[in-house]
Design an enzyme around this catalytic site. Sequence first.
Site, PDB file in Angstrom:
ATOM      1  N   HIS A 245      34.056  39.670  40.671  1.00 32.70           N
ATOM      2  CA  HIS A 245      34.509  40.870  41.380  1.00 32.70           C
ATOM      3  C   HIS A 245      33.531  42.008  41.054  1.00 32.70           C
ATOM      4  O   HIS A 245      33.207  42.215  39.890  1.00 32.70           O
ATOM      5  CB  HIS A 245      35.919  41.223  40.886  1.00 32.70           C
ATOM      6  CG  HIS A 245      36.590  42.282  41.691  1.00 32.70           C
ATOM      7  ND1 HIS A 245      36.285  43.612  41.557  1.00 32.70           N
ATOM      8  CD2 HIS A 245      37.552  42.200  42.637  1.00 32.70           C
ATOM      9  CE1 HIS A 245      37.031  44.308  42.403  1.00 32.70           C
ATOM     10  NE2 HIS A 245      37.808  43.478  43.072  1.00 32.70           N
ATOM     11  N   CYS A 283      34.275  42.351  47.500  1.00 31.57           N
ATOM     12  CA  CYS A 283      35.309  43.396  47.541  1.00 31.57           C
ATOM     13  C   CYS A 283      34.743  44.615  48.245  1.00 31.57           C
ATOM     14  O   CYS A 283      33.984  45.399  47.678  1.00 31.57           O
ATOM     15  CB  CYS A 283      35.789  43.761  46.132  1.00 31.57           C
ATOM     16  SG  CYS A 283      37.012  45.099  46.217  1.00 31.57           S
ATOM     17  N   HIS A 310      37.818  40.642  49.654  1.00 32.41           N
ATOM     18  CA  HIS A 310      38.861  41.683  49.574  1.00 32.41           C
ATOM     19  C   HIS A 310      38.583  42.685  50.681  1.00 32.41           C
ATOM     20  O   HIS A 310      37.518  43.314  50.679  1.00 32.41           O
ATOM     21  CB  HIS A 310      38.783  42.435  48.237  1.00 32.41           C
ATOM     22  CG  HIS A 310      39.327  41.681  47.060  1.00 32.41           C
ATOM     23  ND1 HIS A 310      39.355  42.212  45.798  1.00 32.41           N
ATOM     24  CD2 HIS A 310      39.898  40.459  46.965  1.00 32.41           C
ATOM     25  CE1 HIS A 310      39.900  41.337  44.960  1.00 32.41           C
ATOM     26  NE2 HIS A 310      40.232  40.263  45.638  1.00 32.41           N
ATOM     27  N   ASP A 353      43.366  44.229  50.254  1.00 36.03           N
ATOM     28  CA  ASP A 353      43.406  44.724  48.882  1.00 36.03           C
ATOM     29  C   ASP A 353      43.946  46.149  48.904  1.00 36.03           C
ATOM     30  O   ASP A 353      43.440  46.987  49.631  1.00 36.03           O
ATOM     31  CB  ASP A 353      41.959  44.700  48.363  1.00 36.03           C
ATOM     32  CG  ASP A 353      41.855  45.057  46.906  1.00 36.03           C
ATOM     33  OD1 ASP A 353      42.825  44.812  46.166  1.00 36.03           O
ATOM     34  OD2 ASP A 353      40.801  45.573  46.513  1.00 36.03           O
ATOM     35  N   HIS A 354      44.933  46.400  48.140  1.00 34.32           N
ATOM     36  CA  HIS A 354      45.559  47.726  48.023  1.00 34.32           C
ATOM     37  C   HIS A 354      46.075  48.207  49.386  1.00 34.32           C
ATOM     38  O   HIS A 354      45.535  47.858  50.422  1.00 34.32           O
ATOM     39  CB  HIS A 354      44.617  48.806  47.487  1.00 34.32           C
ATOM     40  CG  HIS A 354      44.029  48.464  46.144  1.00 34.32           C
ATOM     41  ND1 HIS A 354      43.103  49.237  45.521  1.00 34.32           N
ATOM     42  CD2 HIS A 354      44.254  47.416  45.309  1.00 34.32           C
ATOM     43  CE1 HIS A 354      42.774  48.691  44.360  1.00 34.32           C
ATOM     44  NE2 HIS A 354      43.461  47.566  44.222  1.00 34.32           N
ATOM     45  N   TYR A 370      49.459  48.026  44.854  1.00 34.43           N
ATOM     46  CA  TYR A 370      50.003  46.810  45.480  1.00 34.43           C
ATOM     47  C   TYR A 370      51.370  47.040  46.120  1.00 34.43           C
ATOM     48  O   TYR A 370      52.350  46.369  45.810  1.00 34.43           O
ATOM     49  CB  TYR A 370      50.007  45.664  44.462  1.00 34.43           C
ATOM     50  CG  TYR A 370      48.596  45.247  44.145  1.00 34.43           C
ATOM     51  CD1 TYR A 370      47.953  44.291  44.925  1.00 34.43           C
ATOM     52  CD2 TYR A 370      47.867  45.855  43.130  1.00 34.43           C
ATOM     53  CE1 TYR A 370      46.639  43.934  44.679  1.00 34.43           C
ATOM     54  CE2 TYR A 370      46.550  45.507  42.875  1.00 34.43           C
ATOM     55  CZ  TYR A 370      45.946  44.541  43.658  1.00 34.43           C
ATOM     56  OH  TYR A 370      44.638  44.199  43.422  1.00 34.43           O
TER      57      TYR A 370
END
Length: 402
Positions: A245, A283, A310, A353-354, A370
């Site tokens: 990541h 990401c 991501h 993601d998020h 999250y």
Amino acid sequence: MKKTWRWFGKNDSITLPMLRQIGVEGIVTALHSIPNGEVWPYEEIVEMKRYIESYGLEWSVVESLPVSEAIKYGGPERDALIERYKQSLANLGRAGIHCICYNFMPVLDWARTELDHPWADGSTSLYFNRVKFVYFDKYILQREGCDADYPAAELEAAAQMHAKALSEGTLEALHAQLTDTIIVKTQGFVNGNISEGEANPVAHFRQLLSLYDGIGREELRANMKYFLEAIMPVCDEWEMDMCVHPDDPPMQLLGLPRIVTCDDDIEWFLDAVPNPHNGLTFCCGSLSAGAQNNVPALAEKYCKRTHFVHLRSTDVLPNGDFIEADHLRGRAHLIEVVRTFERERPNVPMRVDHGRCMLGDESKGYNAGYSFHGRMMGLAQMDGVMAVVRDELRNKAETANK
Ligand code: DNO
């Protein structure tokens, strides 16, 4: 791309039946109860896998199999820890799980200064305020020599923040809030070093930072290469795709080296260990938070070595702060990124993601970033983009065949 979702295990209040209803195809999770540095037992992996499959889903990606600090700073116990890591990988491979997300960030995983930054529409998102971060470093951590890392204007703004909190009697609250956000709340659920409820998190954190005395970028790079070379034979044997990541945010923080921040860094670690199992978690959110990064161009360049994506976007503001943006906007240009991956890697797992906190998410106690509704909206947006892009590709293929 395969639609996956980060799920925190059986205690997650967002359940697998809920995820099926919103079109999720694969699960991203970890054995969160196993302490960092311990072997993941084969039986527990299989039990979790069967549980996920009993809901008609698959365990697509492990996020994360954490790399212990001593592997990163090269402590005397690193070879023993690498042996355990290899054992966990072999157990996962034997159980039929082949994609592993990890990171190589010293001490601090991802960093934010605000977890509920208000938007005009009433929702909130995560935010990184540079002055608050400088403040944490100088006035809370009191890191020696930290002044050299920041421009005078940011140091001055942090000094003003300090004077204001002193005169208003809010110093303690400010310190508690920043400490909690930067080194506790964002770290706890990622198997981080500081846990919720610790008596003196700052002292513990300082002690962790000191483990990296004398470790700069070159030393950290050498330790990453050492780790990757050691685990590649197991990855070959069990077909394990390792995907690091990127550092979030992609810049040096608190005097610690960070080595997965930009094009050169990515090129370096992929070339250093040129095995296709040594790959990247692309990401988009982390990469886009660095003004040096052109995310769609990086996607084109590295899609072939990417094993997991991501989808998230950010906006970098003129003062250097960054905010997590709507998934259809911001500097990650996710529409372009989806075009690249749908064309080159149509089966790669991706997760949204998020997400923002909205529609009651704020009271649910979700892990920072999250939320349920915010992520679900992001997933619906990305699902729509994927459908359009697939249509474009089909039309193109048909025209070419005529
Ligand atoms: C934060 C996450 C990271 C990520 C790890 C992977 O939301 O993206 O904590 O899971 O860095 O090792």
